[in-house]
Design a protein around this motif. Structure first.
Motif, PDB file in Angstrom:
ATOM      1  N   ALA A 164       0.826  -1.206   0.000  1.00  0.00           N
ATOM      2  CA  ALA A 164       0.000   0.000   0.000  1.00  0.00           C
ATOM      3  C   ALA A 164       0.862   1.258   0.000  1.00  0.00           C
ATOM      4  O   ALA A 164       0.471   2.292  -0.556  1.00  0.00           O
ATOM      5  CB  ALA A 164      -0.938   0.001   1.207  1.00  0.00           C
TER       6      ALA A 164
ATOM      7  N   VAL B  14       1.799   1.919  -3.594  1.00  0.00           N
ATOM      8  CA  VAL B  14       0.691   2.572  -4.296  1.00  0.00           C
ATOM      9  C   VAL B  14       0.630   4.055  -3.921  1.00  0.00           C
ATOM     10  O   VAL B  14       0.477   4.929  -4.783  1.00  0.00           O
ATOM     11  CB  VAL B  14      -0.640   1.880  -3.971  1.00  0.00           C
TER      12      VAL B  14
ATOM     13  N   LEU C 100      -6.512   5.391  -9.387  1.00  0.00           N
ATOM     14  CA  LEU C 100      -6.091   4.486  -8.320  1.00  0.00           C
ATOM     15  C   LEU C 100      -6.217   3.029  -8.727  1.00  0.00           C
ATOM     16  O   LEU C 100      -5.308   2.223  -8.474  1.00  0.00           O
ATOM     17  CB  LEU C 100      -6.910   4.744  -7.055  1.00  0.00           C
ATOM     18  N   ASP C 101      -7.304   2.654  -9.361  1.00  0.00           N
ATOM     19  CA  ASP C 101      -7.498   1.257  -9.759  1.00  0.00           C
ATOM     20  C   ASP C 101      -6.415   0.801 -10.734  1.00  0.00           C
ATOM     21  O   ASP C 101      -5.917  -0.325 -10.646  1.00  0.00           O
ATOM     22  CB  ASP C 101      -8.880   1.075 -10.394  1.00  0.00           C
TER      23      ASP C 101
ATOM     24  N   VAL D  37      -3.125   0.373  -8.770  1.00  0.00           N
ATOM     25  CA  VAL D  37      -3.147  -0.858  -7.968  1.00  0.00           C
ATOM     26  C   VAL D  37      -2.872  -2.071  -8.857  1.00  0.00           C
ATOM     27  O   VAL D  37      -2.094  -2.964  -8.494  1.00  0.00           O
ATOM     28  CB  VAL D  37      -4.495  -1.018  -7.240  1.00  0.00           C
TER      29      VAL D  37
ATOM     30  N   ASP E 259      -6.520   0.606   5.067  1.00  0.00           N
ATOM     31  CA  ASP E 259      -6.183   1.417   3.890  1.00  0.00           C
ATOM     32  C   ASP E 259      -5.529   0.597   2.778  1.00  0.00           C
ATOM     33  O   ASP E 259      -5.200   1.150   1.725  1.00  0.00           O
ATOM     34  CB  ASP E 259      -5.244   2.559   4.294  1.00  0.00           C
TER      35      ASP E 259
ATOM     36  N   PRO F  80      -5.593  -1.664  -0.305  1.00  0.00           N
ATOM     37  CA  PRO F  80      -6.579  -2.080  -1.310  1.00  0.00           C
ATOM     38  C   PRO F  80      -6.819  -3.588  -1.257  1.00  0.00           C
ATOM     39  O   PRO F  80      -5.893  -4.364  -1.004  1.00  0.00           O
ATOM     40  CB  PRO F  80      -5.935  -1.665  -2.632  1.00  0.00           C
ATOM     41  N   GLU F  81      -8.039  -3.985  -1.499  1.00  0.00           N
ATOM     42  CA  GLU F  81      -8.420  -5.396  -1.407  1.00  0.00           C
ATOM     43  C   GLU F  81      -7.513  -6.274  -2.265  1.00  0.00           C
ATOM     44  O   GLU F  81      -7.115  -7.365  -1.841  1.00  0.00           O
ATOM     45  CB  GLU F  81      -9.882  -5.559  -1.854  1.00  0.00           C
ATOM     46  N   GLU F  82      -7.169  -5.809  -3.454  1.00  0.00           N
ATOM     47  CA  GLU F  82      -6.355  -6.614  -4.373  1.00  0.00           C
ATOM     48  C   GLU F  82      -4.951  -6.878  -3.825  1.00  0.00           C
ATOM     49  O   GLU F  82      -4.278  -7.822  -4.265  1.00  0.00           O
ATOM     50  CB  GLU F  82      -6.228  -5.909  -5.731  1.00  0.00           C
TER      51      GLU F  82
ATOM     52  N   ARG G  33      -4.185  -7.235  -0.435  1.00  0.00           N
ATOM     53  CA  ARG G  33      -4.172  -7.735   0.943  1.00  0.00           C
ATOM     54  C   ARG G  33      -3.519  -9.103   1.073  1.00  0.00           C
ATOM     55  O   ARG G  33      -2.836  -9.374   2.060  1.00  0.00           O
ATOM     56  CB  ARG G  33      -5.604  -7.768   1.494  1.00  0.00           C
TER      57      ARG G  33
END
Length: 281
Positions: free
Chosen positions: A160, A163, A175-176, A179, A267, A269-271, A273
């Motif tokens: 993170a 990013v 942002l997407d 990531v 904070d 991003p799910e991708e 984690r």
């Protein structure tokens, strides 16, 4: 036992995600190319055991580069982007001629890359060369085929935080998209780390305790540690250009700056984690 099992599950998930990511980013209508292992050509290399830093962008590779380049026996030039150096025969029969002497176009490119590294070593009068181009993390299979005796430093930084650093540099970035880009690099680093022997280094450790971290790196490279490495600002590291690496105010200061506080778990991003947990952050 549960922790070990969970790590195995996460590693499998990372590999699956990497395959899915590569499939997602390839141009529509094209097949995903898989390189067959290349023959061991180490006997023809001028530099038998170069060192490659495998990292994502914005992971502190320029800081590591200038620290290593400050060593009397280590040459760590600006980003070389070797994969952009191509061999293009000017005649159709050139490829057949080269193959007749045992040189494919791929091997010709490897000889060119090797000659570039050798040139840097001769020019610097040093004995160890380190290339820290981030895109090496996306072509580590080819690098390991080109140099079977290569050595690797796997440079990690909190995903993170990577990013966040990219977003700070590219003010209008999506942002997407960032990531997705960062994940591709991280998957490259992790799959290489699972497949190759090398030394794993954390950016956060490098900034918090540079002496101890660089001592470990020097031991891995087989050179004595030099305290003068830490005073990288007193050494010449070549011209400053955007494609040569990160030349932010922190790097230009000539002194090692502390890393920013780690991002909060919520904070991340799910991708990112899965790989964040895998790397122990």
């Amino acid at each position: 036992m549960q922790v070990a099992k969970r790590k195995r599950v996460i590693k499998k998930a990372i590999r699956r995600r990497g395959a899915h990511l590569l499939e997602a980013v390839r141009p529509p209508g094209t097949a995903l190319k898989r390189r067959a292992p290349l023959p061991d050509r180490s006997a023809t290399r001028l530099v038998a055991s170069p060192v490659f830093v495998l990292s994502s962008v914005r992971s502190g590779s320029t800081l590591l580069r200038v620290l290593l380049n400050s060593h009397s026996r280590v040459r760590a030039p600006h980003e070389l982007h070797l994969r952009t150096l191509k061999v293009e025969p000017s005649r159709k029969y050139s490829a057949d001629i080269m193959e007749a002497v045992g040189l494919t176009l791929t091997e010709l490119e490897h000889l060119l890359w090797d000659r570039v590294l050798h040139h840097e070593l001769l020019k610097s009068r040093k004995s160890v060369i380190v290339d820290k181009t981030p895109s090496n993390a996306l072509q580590w299979q080819r690098i390991s085929s080109a140099w079977p005796q290569a050595r690797y430093i796997f440079l990690q930084r909190h995903p993170a935080a990577v990013v966040e650093s990219v977003m700070n540099r590219r003010r209008e970035a999506d942002l997407d998209i960032v990531v997705k880009e960062v994940l591709e690099y991280l998957v490259g680093v992790e799959t290489a780390r699972q497949s190759l022997e090398g030394l794993t280094v954390r950016y956060e450790d490098l900034t918090a305790d540079p002496a101890d971290t660089t001592k470990k790196i020097c031991a891995y490279l087989g050179v004595p540690w030099e305290s003068s490495m830490l005073d990288y600002g007193s050494h010449d590291h070549g011209p400053i250009k955007p494609v040569f690496g990160d030349w932010s105010a922190n790097i230009k200061s000539g002194t090692i700056q502390p890393a920013r506080p780690l991002p909060r778990r919520e904070d991340v991003p799910e991708e990112l984690r899965e790989i964040t947990r895998l790397w122990g952050y």
